[in-house]
Design a protein around this motif. Structure first.
Motif, PDB file in Angstrom:
ATOM      1  N   CYS A  14      35.410  49.564  48.481  1.00 46.92           N
ATOM      2  CA  CYS A  14      34.669  50.436  47.490  1.00 46.92           C
ATOM      3  C   CYS A  14      35.780  50.142  46.335  1.00 46.92           C
ATOM      4  O   CYS A  14      36.876  49.496  46.183  1.00 46.92           O
ATOM      5  CB  CYS A  14      34.885  51.614  48.249  1.00 46.92           C
ATOM      6  SG  CYS A  14      36.673  52.273  47.919  1.00 46.92           S
ATOM      7  N   HIS A  80      34.920  57.099  42.242  1.00 45.91           N
ATOM      8  CA  HIS A  80      34.661  56.593  43.224  1.00 45.91           C
ATOM      9  C   HIS A  80      33.451  55.724  43.590  1.00 45.91           C
ATOM     10  O   HIS A  80      32.566  56.275  43.249  1.00 45.91           O
ATOM     11  CB  HIS A  80      34.947  57.346  44.605  1.00 45.91           C
ATOM     12  CG  HIS A  80      35.080  56.647  45.955  1.00 45.91           C
ATOM     13  ND1 HIS A  80      34.173  56.565  46.920  1.00 45.91           N
ATOM     14  CD2 HIS A  80      36.119  56.241  46.492  1.00 45.91           C
ATOM     15  CE1 HIS A  80      34.520  56.081  47.805  1.00 45.91           C
ATOM     16  NE2 HIS A  80      35.898  55.467  47.721  1.00 45.91           N
ATOM     17  N   ARG A  82      31.508  54.182  46.772  1.00 50.04           N
ATOM     18  CA  ARG A  82      31.597  54.146  48.159  1.00 50.04           C
ATOM     19  C   ARG A  82      30.876  53.136  48.897  1.00 50.04           C
ATOM     20  O   ARG A  82      29.906  52.554  48.471  1.00 50.04           O
ATOM     21  CB  ARG A  82      31.117  55.322  48.807  1.00 50.04           C
ATOM     22  CG  ARG A  82      31.218  55.616  50.292  1.00 50.04           C
ATOM     23  CD  ARG A  82      30.691  57.072  50.654  1.00 50.04           C
ATOM     24  NE  ARG A  82      30.878  57.062  52.060  1.00 50.04           N
ATOM     25  CZ  ARG A  82      29.834  57.301  53.096  1.00 50.04           C
ATOM     26  NH1 ARG A  82      28.598  57.386  52.850  1.00 50.04           N
ATOM     27  NH2 ARG A  82      30.223  57.403  54.484  1.00 50.04           N
ATOM     28  N   TRP A  83      31.736  52.488  49.772  1.00 49.43           N
ATOM     29  CA  TRP A  83      31.029  51.412  50.761  1.00 49.43           C
ATOM     30  C   TRP A  83      30.986  52.037  52.165  1.00 49.43           C
ATOM     31  O   TRP A  83      32.138  52.053  52.695  1.00 49.43           O
ATOM     32  CB  TRP A  83      31.636  50.056  50.718  1.00 49.43           C
ATOM     33  CG  TRP A  83      31.043  49.055  51.547  1.00 49.43           C
ATOM     34  CD1 TRP A  83      31.147  48.846  52.651  1.00 49.43           C
ATOM     35  CD2 TRP A  83      30.104  48.210  50.844  1.00 49.43           C
ATOM     36  NE1 TRP A  83      30.402  47.718  53.138  1.00 49.43           N
ATOM     37  CE2 TRP A  83      29.845  47.258  51.980  1.00 49.43           C
ATOM     38  CE3 TRP A  83      29.514  47.712  49.600  1.00 49.43           C
ATOM     39  CZ2 TRP A  83      28.921  46.111  51.804  1.00 49.43           C
ATOM     40  CZ3 TRP A  83      28.727  46.820  49.470  1.00 49.43           C
ATOM     41  CH2 TRP A  83      28.420  45.933  50.569  1.00 49.43           C
ATOM     42  N   THR A  85      31.565  53.630  55.612  1.00 47.33           N
ATOM     43  CA  THR A  85      31.848  53.203  56.887  1.00 47.33           C
ATOM     44  C   THR A  85      31.719  54.154  57.977  1.00 47.33           C
ATOM     45  O   THR A  85      31.574  54.225  59.148  1.00 47.33           O
ATOM     46  CB  THR A  85      33.437  52.908  57.107  1.00 47.33           C
ATOM     47  OG1 THR A  85      34.211  53.955  57.051  1.00 47.33           O
ATOM     48  CG2 THR A  85      33.848  51.874  56.145  1.00 47.33           C
ATOM     49  N   HIS A  86      31.802  55.565  57.586  1.00 49.08           N
ATOM     50  CA  HIS A  86      31.554  56.718  58.541  1.00 49.08           C
ATOM     51  C   HIS A  86      30.511  57.592  57.811  1.00 49.08           C
ATOM     52  O   HIS A  86      30.978  58.377  56.940  1.00 49.08           O
ATOM     53  CB  HIS A  86      32.934  57.418  58.700  1.00 49.08           C
ATOM     54  CG  HIS A  86      33.820  56.791  59.515  1.00 49.08           C
ATOM     55  ND1 HIS A  86      34.497  55.698  59.164  1.00 49.08           N
ATOM     56  CD2 HIS A  86      34.461  57.098  60.940  1.00 49.08           C
ATOM     57  CE1 HIS A  86      35.259  55.210  60.035  1.00 49.08           C
ATOM     58  NE2 HIS A  86      35.198  55.936  61.313  1.00 49.08           N
ATOM     59  N   HIS A  95      31.772  60.302  47.891  1.00 49.84           N
ATOM     60  CA  HIS A  95      33.158  60.814  47.457  1.00 49.84           C
ATOM     61  C   HIS A  95      32.835  61.329  45.989  1.00 49.84           C
ATOM     62  O   HIS A  95      32.225  60.932  45.222  1.00 49.84           O
ATOM     63  CB  HIS A  95      34.106  59.850  47.665  1.00 49.84           C
ATOM     64  CG  HIS A  95      34.537  59.104  48.923  1.00 49.84           C
ATOM     65  ND1 HIS A  95      35.741  58.638  49.341  1.00 49.84           N
ATOM     66  CD2 HIS A  95      33.613  58.776  49.907  1.00 49.84           C
ATOM     67  CE1 HIS A  95      35.558  58.286  50.308  1.00 49.84           C
ATOM     68  NE2 HIS A  95      34.281  58.436  51.070  1.00 49.84           N
ATOM     69  N   HIS A 106      38.622  58.018  48.591  1.00 52.58           N
ATOM     70  CA  HIS A 106      39.458  57.247  49.463  1.00 52.58           C
ATOM     71  C   HIS A 106      38.532  55.838  49.799  1.00 52.58           C
ATOM     72  O   HIS A 106      37.620  55.745  49.763  1.00 52.58           O
ATOM     73  CB  HIS A 106      39.334  58.039  50.932  1.00 52.58           C
ATOM     74  CG  HIS A 106      39.757  57.372  52.138  1.00 52.58           C
ATOM     75  ND1 HIS A 106      38.574  57.457  53.384  1.00 52.58           N
ATOM     76  CD2 HIS A 106      40.485  56.475  52.487  1.00 52.58           C
ATOM     77  CE1 HIS A 106      39.154  56.897  54.089  1.00 52.58           C
ATOM     78  NE2 HIS A 106      40.475  56.421  53.801  1.00 52.58           N
ATOM     79  N   ASN A 107      39.511  55.118  50.024  1.00 54.73           N
ATOM     80  CA  ASN A 107      39.326  53.596  50.365  1.00 54.73           C
ATOM     81  C   ASN A 107      39.786  53.274  51.470  1.00 54.73           C
ATOM     82  O   ASN A 107      41.018  53.396  51.748  1.00 54.73           O
ATOM     83  CB  ASN A 107      39.764  52.828  49.260  1.00 54.73           C
ATOM     84  CG  ASN A 107      39.614  50.943  49.449  1.00 54.73           C
ATOM     85  OD1 ASN A 107      38.908  50.841  50.297  1.00 54.73           O
ATOM     86  ND2 ASN A 107      40.000  50.395  48.624  1.00 54.73           N
ATOM     87  N   GLY A 108      38.897  53.033  52.756  1.00 54.73           N
ATOM     88  CA  GLY A 108      39.607  52.535  53.856  1.00 54.73           C
ATOM     89  C   GLY A 108      38.920  53.368  55.234  1.00 54.73           C
ATOM     90  O   GLY A 108      38.016  53.993  54.940  1.00 54.73           O
ATOM     91  N   THR A 131      31.939  61.998  56.914  1.00 54.10           N
ATOM     92  CA  THR A 131      32.714  60.745  56.616  1.00 54.10           C
ATOM     93  C   THR A 131      34.151  61.302  57.293  1.00 54.10           C
ATOM     94  O   THR A 131      34.382  62.382  57.878  1.00 54.10           O
ATOM     95  CB  THR A 131      33.078  60.888  54.961  1.00 54.10           C
ATOM     96  OG1 THR A 131      33.548  62.171  54.605  1.00 54.10           O
ATOM     97  CG2 THR A 131      31.887  60.666  54.435  1.00 54.10           C
ATOM     98  N   ASP A 132      34.903  60.058  57.367  1.00 58.68           N
ATOM     99  CA  ASP A 132      36.290  60.286  57.903  1.00 58.68           C
ATOM    100  C   ASP A 132      37.436  60.791  56.709  1.00 58.68           C
ATOM    101  O   ASP A 132      38.244  61.761  57.059  1.00 58.68           O
ATOM    102  CB  ASP A 132      36.892  58.936  58.394  1.00 58.68           C
ATOM    103  CG  ASP A 132      36.503  57.854  57.406  1.00 58.68           C
ATOM    104  OD1 ASP A 132      35.863  57.966  56.414  1.00 58.68           O
ATOM    105  OD2 ASP A 132      37.355  56.702  57.319  1.00 58.68           O
ATOM    106  N   THR A 133      36.822  60.730  55.511  1.00 60.58           N
ATOM    107  CA  THR A 133      37.662  61.147  54.447  1.00 60.58           C
ATOM    108  C   THR A 133      37.849  62.493  54.297  1.00 60.58           C
ATOM    109  O   THR A 133      38.581  63.018  53.902  1.00 60.58           O
ATOM    110  CB  THR A 133      36.855  60.532  52.859  1.00 60.58           C
ATOM    111  OG1 THR A 133      36.534  59.054  53.137  1.00 60.58           O
ATOM    112  CG2 THR A 133      37.590  60.745  51.814  1.00 60.58           C
TER     113      THR A 133
HETATM  114  N1  GLU Z   1      35.686  55.653  55.147  1.00 66.26           N
HETATM  115  C1  GLU Z   1      35.347  56.363  54.009  1.00 66.26           C
HETATM  116  C2  GLU Z   1      33.559  56.477  53.954  1.00 66.26           C
HETATM  117  O1  GLU Z   1      33.094  55.972  54.795  1.00 66.26           O
HETATM  118  C3  GLU Z   1      35.471  55.548  52.679  1.00 66.26           C
HETATM  119  C4  GLU Z   1      34.559  53.989  52.548  1.00 66.26           C
HETATM  120  C5  GLU Z   1      35.115  53.103  51.398  1.00 66.26           C
HETATM  121  O2  GLU Z   1      36.250  52.734  51.399  1.00 66.26           O
HETATM  122  O3  GLU Z   1      34.247  53.269  50.390  1.00 66.26           O
HETATM  123  O4  GLU Z   1      33.304  57.326  53.265  1.00 66.26           O
END
Ligand code: GLU
Length: 175
Positions: A14, A80, A82-83, A85-86, A95, A106-108, A131-133
Motif C-alpha cells: 500500500c 492512502h 489500500r491493499w 488484509t482485514h 483509509h 496505515h500500512n501493514g 479493518t485492523d486499522t
Molecule cells: N491492514 C490494513 C487494512 O487491511 C492496511 C492494509 C494496507 O497495508 O494497505 O486495511
C-alpha cells in the motif's frame, strides 16, 4: 504538528502520502498517490484539515478519488492506497479511518487488533469498518483522554500494538 510517521522498514504494497504547506496540498496528495499506484491497491482515500477534518474515500482508482476531491482546498493532509488484509476492498474499509476528530492511514497489519477492538467496543467506541486499522484510530483517541498531546498519545498507543507497520495521523486540534 499534525503528523506522526512511524516506519519500521515494512515492505508492503500500500501507499502513504502526507503533506503540509502554506498552500493547497490536495494536488500533492493526489500526485503522490498516483506515483504509488504501480505498487497495486484496491481503494484510495484522503483526509485533510480545513481546519475541520474532512475525509473522502473511493473504492475505485486514484483518478476517481481525484475527481471526488476536485475543488477541495487544504494545507494539511494524509492519503492512502489500500491493499486489503482485514476486511473486503470497499469504501467503508478504505483509509483514512476516523475516530472523533482524528484520522489515521496505515500500512501493514495489527496482529492484536481484535483484543484492542473488543476492549474499545466495551468502552463505547463504535467501529464502522472491518479493518485492523480502525482500532489504531480509536486507541489513539482513547489515549488522548488522559494524554492530550498527539505525539505522546501516538507513542503510548504504539506500545500496545503488536505489529510491523507505518502510520500517519492528523488531528483536528493539532494543526
Ligand atoms: N491492514 C490494513 C487494512 O487491511 C492496511 C492494509 C494496507 O497495508 O494497505 O486495511
Amino acid at each position: 504538528f499534525a503528523f506522526v510517521f512511524l516506519n519500521f522498514g515494512l515492505v508492503d504494497m500500500c501507499g502513504i502520502v502526507a503533506a503540509i504547506a502554506r498552500r493547497n496540498i490536495v494536488p500533492v496528495l493526489i500526485e503522490g498517490l498516483k506515483k504509488l499506484e504501480y505498487r497495486g491497491y484496491d481503494s484510495a482515500g484522503l483526509a485533510v484539515l480545513q481546519p475541520q477534518l474532512t475525509r473522502v474515500r473511493s473504492a475505485g482508482r486514484v483518478a476517481d478519488l481525484a475527481a471526488q476531491v476536485e475543488g477541495l482546498v487544504a494545507e494539511i493532509g494524509i492519503a492512502h492506497t489500500r491493499w486489503a488484509t482485514h476486511g473486503v476492498p470497499s469504501e467503508r474499509n478504505a483509509h483514512p479511518h476516523v475516530s472523533n476528530s482524528l484520522a489515521v492511514v496505515h500500512n501493514g497489519i495489527i496482529e492484536n487488533f481484535s483484543e484492542i477492538k473488543q476492549r474499545l467496543t466495551a468502552a463505547g467506541y463504535v467501529f464502522t469498518s472491518d479493518t485492523d486499522t480502525e482500532a489504531i484510530a480509536h486507541l489513539i483517541t482513547d489515549t488522548q483522554k488522559t494524554t492530550p498531546d498527539l505525539f505522546e498519545a501516538v507513542r503510548l498507543a504504539k506500545k500496545q500494538l503488536i505489529a510491523a507497520y507505518a502510520i500517519a495521523v492528523i488531528h483536528e486540534g493539532d494543526n
